[in-house]
Write a protein that holds these residues in place. Structure first.
Motif, mmCIF file in Angstrom:
data_model
loop_
_atom_site.group_PDB
_atom_site.id
_atom_site.type_symbol
_atom_site.label_atom_id
_atom_site.label_comp_id
_atom_site.label_asym_id
_atom_site.label_seq_id
_atom_site.Cartn_x
_atom_site.Cartn_y
_atom_site.Cartn_z
ATOM 1 N N ILE A 1 5.355 12.055 -4.003
ATOM 2 C CA ILE A 1 6.809 11.853 -3.997
ATOM 3 C C ILE A 1 7.136 10.432 -4.428
ATOM 4 N N THR A 2 6.366 9.492 -3.900
ATOM 5 C CA THR A 2 6.606 8.075 -4.217
ATOM 6 C C THR A 2 6.414 7.818 -5.713
ATOM 7 N N LEU A 3 5.330 8.345 -6.276
ATOM 8 C CA LEU A 3 5.057 8.116 -7.697
ATOM 9 C C LEU A 3 6.125 8.744 -8.576
ATOM 10 N N THR B 1 0.849 -1.195 0.000
ATOM 11 C CA THR B 1 0.000 0.000 0.000
ATOM 12 C C THR B 1 0.878 1.237 0.000
ATOM 13 N N LEU B 2 0.418 2.246 -0.732
ATOM 14 C CA LEU B 2 1.164 3.496 -0.790
ATOM 15 C C LEU B 2 0.764 4.372 0.389
ATOM 16 N N ASN B 3 1.739 5.048 0.949
ATOM 17 C CA ASN B 3 1.473 5.997 2.027
ATOM 18 C C ASN B 3 0.736 7.198 1.440
ATOM 19 N N VAL B 4 -0.460 7.459 1.950
ATOM 20 C CA VAL B 4 -1.309 8.510 1.376
ATOM 21 C C VAL B 4 -0.629 9.875 1.455
ATOM 22 N N ASN B 5 0.126 10.124 2.511
ATOM 23 C CA ASN B 5 0.781 11.425 2.686
ATOM 24 C C ASN B 5 1.901 11.659 1.674
ATOM 25 N N LYS C 1 -1.736 -1.322 -9.601
ATOM 26 C CA LYS C 1 -3.086 -1.813 -9.890
ATOM 27 C C LYS C 1 -4.081 -1.157 -8.949
ATOM 28 N N LYS C 2 -5.332 -1.121 -9.381
ATOM 29 C CA LYS C 2 -6.393 -0.661 -8.487
ATOM 30 C C LYS C 2 -7.497 -1.714 -8.500
#
Length: 153
Positions: free
Chosen positions: A120-122, A112-116, A134-135
């Motif tokens: 930056i992550t992407l 899971t990606l950190n929403v905050n 994926k979603k």
């Protein structure tokens, strides 16, 4: 004299030519490519083949054969239809199972990606990693939750 004697066939020919009856097989003009319409029964071109009426037994036999042939045709059509239906059901079942398996597999490997820190992550991800995101969504056909590409519509 034999040359002047009129035979019975000649009398028939003479009488038909007097009444204006013509051969129904050919146009008067001789233009063989002009098709004569056969909309009325009186205009039908009758030959020895299509004007022949068989005996009662022959007609009953032909009718029975036609009926058997139609029944066989119907059976074949029904078989084809059933084969199509079963094939379609099987395909849908396989699709559903494949989607379920894919969902289970993706759940195991999911991060899971950190929403905050999503932005930056992407930005830090490579193209290949972005393609692997994926979603979840519910399939309209099967009603099963499935993973799809993040960019899929």
């Amino acid at each position: 004299d034999k040359s002047k004697s009129i035979l019975v066939e000649d009398v028939v020919k003479l009488s038909s030519s007097l009444h204006g009856e013509k051969d129904k097989g050919r146009n008067v003009s001789g233009r063989s490519w002009k098709v004569r319409p056969q909309k009325r029964a009186s205009f039908l071109i009758k030959t020895k083949v299509n004007n022949r009426v068989g005996s009662y037994e022959e007609r009953v036999l032909a009718k029975r054969q036609r009926k058997e042939m139609m029944e066989l045709q119907q059976e074949l059509r029904e078989e084809r239809r059933l084969a199509k239906v079963t094939k379609r059901e099987r395909r849908l079942e396989n699709e559903r199972r494949r989607a379920e398996n894919e969902f289970k597999q993706a759940q195991r490997a999911a991060q899971t990606l950190n929403v905050n820190k999503v932005g930056i992550t992407l930005k830090a991800l490579s193209k290949k990693q972005l393609r692997q995101i994926k979603k979840t969504r519910i399939n309209a056909k099967t009603g099963v939750v499935e993973y799809v590409s993040a960019y899929a519509k």
